[in-house]
Design a protein around this motif. Structure first.
Motif, PDB file in Angstrom:
ATOM      1  N   LYS A  69      44.572  54.990  34.512  1.00  0.00           N
ATOM      2  CA  LYS A  69      45.704  54.434  33.753  1.00  0.00           C
ATOM      3  C   LYS A  69      45.929  52.970  34.103  1.00  0.00           C
ATOM      4  N   LEU A  70      45.726  52.638  35.370  1.00  0.00           N
ATOM      5  CA  LEU A  70      45.894  51.259  35.830  1.00  0.00           C
ATOM      6  C   LEU A  70      44.959  50.325  35.071  1.00  0.00           C
ATOM      7  N   LYS A  71      43.726  50.774  34.874  1.00  0.00           N
ATOM      8  CA  LYS A  71      42.718  49.959  34.183  1.00  0.00           C
ATOM      9  C   LYS A  71      43.093  49.696  32.730  1.00  0.00           C
ATOM     10  N   GLU A  72      43.910  50.610  32.151  1.00  0.00           N
ATOM     11  CA  GLU A  72      44.285  50.490  30.742  1.00  0.00           C
ATOM     12  C   GLU A  72      45.685  49.885  30.563  1.00  0.00           C
ATOM     13  N   LYS A  73      46.279  49.407  31.635  1.00  0.00           N
ATOM     14  CA  LYS A  73      47.605  48.800  31.529  1.00  0.00           C
ATOM     15  C   LYS A  73      47.624  47.745  30.426  1.00  0.00           C
ATOM     16  N   GLU A  74      48.700  47.729  29.676  1.00  0.00           N
ATOM     17  CA  GLU A  74      48.813  46.780  28.556  1.00  0.00           C
ATOM     18  C   GLU A  74      48.654  45.334  29.029  1.00  0.00           C
ATOM     19  N   VAL A  75      49.238  45.023  30.195  1.00  0.00           N
ATOM     20  CA  VAL A  75      49.197  43.629  30.661  1.00  0.00           C
ATOM     21  C   VAL A  75      47.828  43.247  31.213  1.00  0.00           C
ATOM     22  N   ALA A  76      46.919  44.234  31.365  1.00  0.00           N
ATOM     23  CA  ALA A  76      45.580  43.918  31.865  1.00  0.00           C
ATOM     24  C   ALA A  76      44.827  42.995  30.906  1.00  0.00           C
ATOM     25  N   THR A  77      45.302  42.936  29.667  1.00  0.00           N
ATOM     26  CA  THR A  77      44.668  42.023  28.693  1.00  0.00           C
ATOM     27  C   THR A  77      44.805  40.557  29.121  1.00  0.00           C
ATOM     28  N   TYR A  78      45.764  40.280  30.016  1.00  0.00           N
ATOM     29  CA  TYR A  78      45.971  38.902  30.478  1.00  0.00           C
ATOM     30  C   TYR A  78      45.237  38.614  31.783  1.00  0.00           C
ATOM     31  N   MET A  79      44.472  39.592  32.274  1.00  0.00           N
ATOM     32  CA  MET A  79      43.609  39.343  33.428  1.00  0.00           C
ATOM     33  C   MET A  79      42.324  38.667  32.957  1.00  0.00           C
ATOM     34  N   LEU A  80      41.765  37.822  33.788  1.00  0.00           N
ATOM     35  CA  LEU A  80      40.459  37.255  33.467  1.00  0.00           C
ATOM     36  C   LEU A  80      39.414  38.376  33.465  1.00  0.00           C
ATOM     37  N   ASN A  81      38.417  38.241  32.596  1.00  0.00           N
ATOM     38  CA  ASN A  81      37.410  39.304  32.463  1.00  0.00           C
ATOM     39  C   ASN A  81      36.767  39.664  33.805  1.00  0.00           C
ATOM     40  N   GLY A  82      36.394  38.639  34.561  1.00  0.00           N
ATOM     41  CA  GLY A  82      35.747  38.882  35.850  1.00  0.00           C
ATOM     42  C   GLY A  82      36.664  39.613  36.811  1.00  0.00           C
ATOM     43  N   ASP A  83      37.937  39.223  36.812  1.00  0.00           N
ATOM     44  CA  ASP A  83      38.904  39.888  37.685  1.00  0.00           C
ATOM     45  C   ASP A  83      39.067  41.350  37.288  1.00  0.00           C
ATOM     46  N   HIS A  84      39.213  41.578  35.988  1.00  0.00           N
ATOM     47  CA  HIS A  84      39.423  42.956  35.524  1.00  0.00           C
ATOM     48  C   HIS A  84      38.205  43.818  35.864  1.00  0.00           C
ATOM     49  N   GLY A  85      37.008  43.257  35.618  1.00  0.00           N
ATOM     50  CA  GLY A  85      35.792  44.012  35.919  1.00  0.00           C
ATOM     51  C   GLY A  85      35.712  44.397  37.392  1.00  0.00           C
ATOM     52  N   GLY A 120      67.402  31.558  35.158  1.00  0.00           N
ATOM     53  CA  GLY A 120      65.954  31.668  35.256  1.00  0.00           C
ATOM     54  C   GLY A 120      65.559  32.507  36.460  1.00  0.00           C
ATOM     55  N   LEU A 121      64.497  33.278  36.308  1.00  0.00           N
ATOM     56  CA  LEU A 121      64.073  34.205  37.359  1.00  0.00           C
ATOM     57  C   LEU A 121      63.232  33.491  38.419  1.00  0.00           C
ATOM     58  N   HIS A 122      63.278  34.011  39.628  1.00  0.00           N
ATOM     59  CA  HIS A 122      62.513  33.475  40.753  1.00  0.00           C
ATOM     60  C   HIS A 122      61.423  34.463  41.156  1.00  0.00           C
ATOM     61  N   GLU A 123      60.176  34.002  41.142  1.00  0.00           N
ATOM     62  CA  GLU A 123      59.040  34.764  41.691  1.00  0.00           C
ATOM     63  C   GLU A 123      58.810  34.216  43.099  1.00  0.00           C
ATOM     64  N   MET A 124      59.291  34.975  44.099  1.00  0.00           N
ATOM     65  CA  MET A 124      59.335  34.450  45.466  1.00  0.00           C
ATOM     66  C   MET A 124      58.168  34.894  46.347  1.00  0.00           C
ATOM     67  N   HIS A 125      57.180  35.550  45.743  1.00  0.00           N
ATOM     68  CA  HIS A 125      55.950  35.826  46.504  1.00  0.00           C
ATOM     69  C   HIS A 125      54.769  35.762  45.527  1.00  0.00           C
ATOM     70  N   TYR A 126      54.316  34.540  45.295  1.00  0.00           N
ATOM     71  CA  TYR A 126      53.275  34.265  44.303  1.00  0.00           C
ATOM     72  C   TYR A 126      52.014  33.769  45.004  1.00  0.00           C
ATOM     73  N   HIS A 127      50.860  34.154  44.443  1.00  0.00           N
ATOM     74  CA  HIS A 127      49.571  33.581  44.856  1.00  0.00           C
ATOM     75  C   HIS A 127      48.786  33.196  43.605  1.00  0.00           C
ATOM     76  N   TRP A 128      48.228  31.993  43.634  1.00  0.00           N
ATOM     77  CA  TRP A 128      47.248  31.602  42.612  1.00  0.00           C
ATOM     78  C   TRP A 128      45.888  32.058  43.134  1.00  0.00           C
ATOM     79  N   ARG A 129      45.288  33.025  42.436  1.00  0.00           N
ATOM     80  CA  ARG A 129      44.129  33.722  42.989  1.00  0.00           C
ATOM     81  C   ARG A 129      42.793  33.284  42.415  1.00  0.00           C
ATOM     82  N   ASN A 130      42.800  32.677  41.216  1.00  0.00           N
ATOM     83  CA  ASN A 130      41.519  32.428  40.561  1.00  0.00           C
ATOM     84  C   ASN A 130      41.517  31.046  39.909  1.00  0.00           C
ATOM     85  N   LYS A 131      40.494  30.281  40.217  1.00  0.00           N
ATOM     86  CA  LYS A 131      40.382  28.906  39.731  1.00  0.00           C
ATOM     87  C   LYS A 131      40.215  28.830  38.214  1.00  0.00           C
TER      88      LYS A 131
END
Length: 442
Positions: free
Chosen positions: A272-288, A81-92
């Motif tokens: 291009k950053l704004k159209e990243k495929e994984v941006a679909t998993y950002m919350l709408n407010g965050d993406h905006g 299993g992979l380790h994410e060793m620098h994580y932040h929970w940013r949005n409630k």
């Protein structure tokens, strides 16, 4: 006589425990990348029960375990299993569960959270996972983000470190330059409480002072620790790397987040950053917010002159230097861990695989990257007895891939399934996690 009775009881209990397993599963005919060395074990059977790896054997052998479930691993590759060793929970919004779904869907089974903000309680999160009340990765956390304003006096240090100890945080995180006497006192009192100190470098002191911590977060810190001339001086850098190696400190490069910052300053890259495929998993407010010119990097750095140079080429130069320095560290076998900082367009889970690709571009081999995301973090966290490699007796936190990551690290993205504490999460389950996260935006 008493000793004999106890021993017989243990034997009976052992037999009962051995044959009463109802959750035993096996991955059949799989290729294992165990990570304790750079090898590939072909056509193996991995038997899992009670959350542990019970047996690893050649698939040609008849298994002695009754299997509740068999998974066909033919042509597939098993990694720790992979380790994410620098994580932040940013949005409630969506809760921590939202981030955990993204992380698990990407094969992350251990996380180190790097700050507790006012509205968060990461000890409660960690305890909920440990009690199986919340599905999530192995969880470690620092306390609040500590800056110079928090640590002005000896009394501040005593109070804050005692709070860390009493609350049960795993780490103390320093995120600012401290006066030397304050910094040394923090290290001393933290050691008395046996709480490791890690975080940003002490940029106004010599390198050796920063090397007293357990880890330095961001290879970017060395850009500021070293002067312009020093960064161009190959002999200076060679000696600095030797000093870093000798100290035993661990470095977490977090290249992916710096790349995002640079791309925010260039209009074409930003589009291009704004159209990243994984941006679909950002919350709408965050993406905006991040896709607008209110984005703090667009606002504070775009078009600005820093040290007599436009910010964009300056930061591009820093980024190339950071990749080169990361390679120098790797060549000297300085221990490194994978982390991504998870904010903005750096989307949890997916961002770790992006970090892998930056590390590969910097010159690390796929094996070195897997080691930095499994073996080294397990040693760092003190969990090496049960995590970090695929060997008998370890916890069954594993990732099944469709392609060989030793050939190209991008193959860590070809996830067929994840074992979390021995529970199989197949591709359908992982896809459902992703759909649930996406649905929060609709």
């Amino acid at each position: 006589m008493k000793t004999t009775i106890i021993n017989l009881t243990l034997i009976i209990f052992g037999l009962t425990a051995g044959f009463a397993q109802t959750d035993t599963l096996s991955i059949e005919n799989v290729n294992i990348i165990p990570v304790y060395e750079n090898i590939l074990l072909r056509n193996q059977r991995v038997v899992v029960g009670n959350g542990k790896i019970l047996r690893i054997e050649d698939v040609s052998k008849a298994s002695e375990y009754p299997m509740a479930k068999q998974i066909d691993g033919s042509g597939k590759y098993l990694i720790p299993g992979l380790h994410e060793m620098h994580y932040h929970w940013r949005n409630k919004e969506g809760g921590i569960e939202r981030d955990f779904k993204l992380l698990l869907a990407n094969g992350v089974t251990t996380v180190r959270n790097m700050a507790e903000y006012d509205w968060q309680d990461h000890i409660a999160i960690r305890d909920s996972i440990d009690k199986n009340q919340l599905m999530g990765p192995n969880y470690y956390t620092s306390g609040p983000y500590l800056q110079s304003g928090d640590l002005k006096t000896s009394a501040d240090i005593e109070r804050i470190i005692a709070q860390h100890y009493n609350k049960g945080y795993d780490f103390i995180k320093i995120a600012d330059n401290l006066p030397k006497d304050i910094y040394l006192k923090v290290l001393e009192r933290a050691a008395d409480y046996n709480i490791p100190v890690m975080g940003h470098a002490q940029r106004e002191m010599d390198l050796e002072y920063s090397l007293r911590m357990k880890s330095i977060e961001h290879v970017e810190e060395f850009v500021y620790l070293f002067g312009d001339e020093q960064r161009r001086d190959s002999l200076f850098l060679k000696n600095a790397v030797e000093q870093i190696k000798n100290s035993g400190i661990v470095i977490v490069p977090t290249l992916v987040v710096f790349d995002m910052i640079v791309k925010c300053l260039d209009d074409n890259s930003f589009a291009k950053l704004k159209e990243k495929e994984v941006a679909t998993y950002m919350l709408n407010g965050d993406h905006g917010y991040w896709a607008s010119d209110d984005n703090p990097y667009r606002q504070n750095l775009k078009g600005k002159v820093i040290n007599g140079m436009d910010a964009l080429p300056l930061l591009e130069g820093y980024f190339e230097w950071m990749k080169n320095f990361t390679k120098m560290l790797a060549k000297k076998d300085v221990p490194m861990m994978t982390g991504s900082d998870t904010f903005g367009f750096v989307v949890p889970g997916f961002s770790l695989h992006e970090e892998f690709q930056f590390l590969q571009e910097a010159g690390l081999s796929p094996y070195e990257i897997l080691k930095a995301s499994a073996l080294t973090p397990a040693r760092y966290l003190g969990s090496i007895a049960t995590e970090g490699t695929i060997t008998e007796g370890k916890n069954a936190n594993l990732v099944l891939l469709n392609k060989n990551p030793l050939e190209d690290i991008k193959n860590t993205k070809t996830i067929e399934g994840v074992l979390l504490k021995g529970e199989w999460l197949g591709r359908d389950q992982l896809d459902s996690f992703l759909k649930e996260v996406e649905s929060l935006n609709h």
